[in-house]
Design a protein around this motif. Structure first.
Motif, PDB file in Angstrom:
ATOM      1  N   ASN A 125       0.939  69.591  51.289  1.00 53.88           N
ATOM      2  CA  ASN A 125      -0.256  69.392  51.634  1.00 53.88           C
ATOM      3  C   ASN A 125      -0.805  68.088  50.830  1.00 53.88           C
ATOM      4  O   ASN A 125      -1.804  67.469  51.652  1.00 53.88           O
ATOM      5  CB  ASN A 125      -1.229  70.381  51.432  1.00 53.88           C
ATOM      6  N   ALA A 126      -0.449  68.005  49.570  1.00 54.38           N
ATOM      7  CA  ALA A 126      -1.123  66.816  48.942  1.00 54.38           C
ATOM      8  C   ALA A 126      -0.596  65.566  49.573  1.00 54.38           C
ATOM      9  O   ALA A 126      -1.231  64.464  49.733  1.00 54.38           O
ATOM     10  CB  ALA A 126      -0.671  66.939  47.367  1.00 54.38           C
ATOM     11  N   PHE A 127       0.637  65.501  49.754  1.00 52.77           N
ATOM     12  CA  PHE A 127       1.265  64.084  50.278  1.00 52.77           C
ATOM     13  C   PHE A 127       0.807  64.124  51.716  1.00 52.77           C
ATOM     14  O   PHE A 127       0.583  62.921  52.223  1.00 52.77           O
ATOM     15  CB  PHE A 127       2.951  64.276  50.348  1.00 52.77           C
ATOM     16  N   LYS A 128       0.655  65.188  52.504  1.00 50.48           N
ATOM     17  CA  LYS A 128       0.340  65.146  53.912  1.00 50.48           C
ATOM     18  C   LYS A 128      -1.167  64.860  54.283  1.00 50.48           C
ATOM     19  O   LYS A 128      -1.443  63.928  55.045  1.00 50.48           O
ATOM     20  CB  LYS A 128       0.660  66.527  54.530  1.00 50.48           C
ATOM     21  N   HIS A 129      -2.070  65.307  53.453  1.00 48.62           N
ATOM     22  CA  HIS A 129      -3.473  65.146  53.606  1.00 48.62           C
ATOM     23  C   HIS A 129      -4.146  64.154  52.608  1.00 48.62           C
ATOM     24  O   HIS A 129      -5.102  63.985  52.678  1.00 48.62           O
ATOM     25  CB  HIS A 129      -4.064  66.416  53.957  1.00 48.62           C
ATOM     26  N   GLY A 130      -3.490  63.978  51.558  1.00 50.51           N
ATOM     27  CA  GLY A 130      -4.090  63.309  50.257  1.00 50.51           C
ATOM     28  C   GLY A 130      -3.644  61.835  50.293  1.00 50.51           C
ATOM     29  O   GLY A 130      -2.878  61.416  51.100  1.00 50.51           O
ATOM     30  N   VAL A 131      -4.215  61.040  49.375  1.00 50.07           N
ATOM     31  CA  VAL A 131      -3.840  59.682  49.288  1.00 50.07           C
ATOM     32  C   VAL A 131      -2.937  59.531  47.968  1.00 50.07           C
ATOM     33  O   VAL A 131      -3.386  59.750  47.064  1.00 50.07           O
ATOM     34  CB  VAL A 131      -5.078  58.948  48.942  1.00 50.07           C
ATOM     35  N   GLN A 136      -4.693  53.972  41.281  1.00 50.03           N
ATOM     36  CA  GLN A 136      -5.836  54.315  40.515  1.00 50.03           C
ATOM     37  C   GLN A 136      -6.158  55.794  40.819  1.00 50.03           C
ATOM     38  O   GLN A 136      -6.950  56.529  39.841  1.00 50.03           O
ATOM     39  CB  GLN A 136      -7.019  53.333  41.029  1.00 50.03           C
ATOM     40  N   THR A 137      -5.972  56.308  41.861  1.00 51.12           N
ATOM     41  CA  THR A 137      -6.085  57.964  42.221  1.00 51.12           C
ATOM     42  C   THR A 137      -4.620  58.742  42.413  1.00 51.12           C
ATOM     43  O   THR A 137      -4.631  58.811  43.648  1.00 51.12           O
ATOM     44  CB  THR A 137      -7.231  57.955  43.165  1.00 51.12           C
ATOM     45  N   ASN A 156      -5.886  65.953  44.383  1.00 54.55           N
ATOM     46  CA  ASN A 156      -5.534  64.631  45.329  1.00 54.55           C
ATOM     47  C   ASN A 156      -6.804  64.412  45.713  1.00 54.55           C
ATOM     48  O   ASN A 156      -7.641  64.956  45.951  1.00 54.55           O
ATOM     49  CB  ASN A 156      -4.446  64.915  46.403  1.00 54.55           C
ATOM     50  N   LYS A 157      -6.840  62.829  46.154  1.00 56.22           N
ATOM     51  CA  LYS A 157      -7.897  62.210  46.708  1.00 56.22           C
ATOM     52  C   LYS A 157      -7.534  62.495  48.163  1.00 56.22           C
ATOM     53  O   LYS A 157      -6.676  62.325  48.770  1.00 56.22           O
ATOM     54  CB  LYS A 157      -8.018  60.910  46.483  1.00 56.22           C
TER      55      LYS A 157
END
Length: 205
Positions: A125-131, A136-137, A156-157
């Motif tokens: 989910n972090a890779f799918k929905h995050g930046v 920098q983030t 995750n951002k």
């Protein structure tokens, strides 16, 4: 005697029902993961990327683990963490090595065991929905382990155009598996804030 017999029958039926539900939940994981991974590799192949063979090899290592090493109720924690690392490596290939994730493991992981495929949904989910593309983030992932406990932290951002995404089947699956396999032995805190998404899981191994 009839009461005791009926109680035993009810317990047996409940155990069979829970076993069937766990088998169903686990069966959802592999197609879900495979679908996402094949989409990523298809994108690489479409772009004629030189990293496509490496991505296919990495996926084969991941699938070998999922098919042949996850048949028991629990697996070595070290193997599960290597599986997570392989998944992260595959995502880095997908992003052309422009995916930034700060992944740290604190503690020794040689003797503990864990239910397999329990943590992967959070990382997916972090890779799918995050930046993941901003150094920098970066996606932050910390796993702290001692002899009897595991603490999982991920942050995750969020994409500005993806604020309402909640994870779908993956998170519902892992929550239900935690309820069935670690009753009273876990604490899951998910904070879906305006700009960040944070997951903290404390687990008695």
């Amino acid at each position: 005697m009839d009461w005791f017999l009926n109680e035993r029958i009810q317990r047996d039926l409940e155990n069979q029902r829970l076993s069937a539900e766990l088998a169903f939940l686990k069966s959802q994981i592999n197609p879900h993961f495979l679908f996402n991974s094949l989409n990523s590799i298809y994108s690489l192949a479409y772009q004629r990327s030189e990293t496509t063979p490496e991505a296919i090899l990495k996926l084969s290592e991941i699938m070998r683990y999922m098919l042949y090493e996850c048949n028991d109720n629990k697996v070595d924690l070290a193997s599960e963490l290597q599986y997570l690392q392989n998944y992260i490596d595959l995502q880095k290939i997908r992003f052309g090595n422009k995916a930034f994730i700060d992944f740290k493991i604190d503690g020794k992981v040689e003797t503990q065991q864990i239910v397999p495929l329990l943590l992967i949904a959070f990382i997916e989910n972090a890779f799918k929905h995050g930046v993941a593309s901003n150094p920098q983030t970066p996606i932050r992932l910390l796993i702290e382990v001692d002899e009897a406990h595991l603490h999982f932290f991920m942050q995750n951002k969020k994409h500005t155009n993806n604020r309402d995404e909640s994870g779908g089947i993956g998170l519902n699956n892992v929550k239900r598996r935690l309820d069935l396999l670690y009753p009273g032995k876990y604490n899951l805190d998910i904070r879906d804030e305006r700009d960040t998404y944070t997951v903290e899981l404390s687990l008695v191994l």
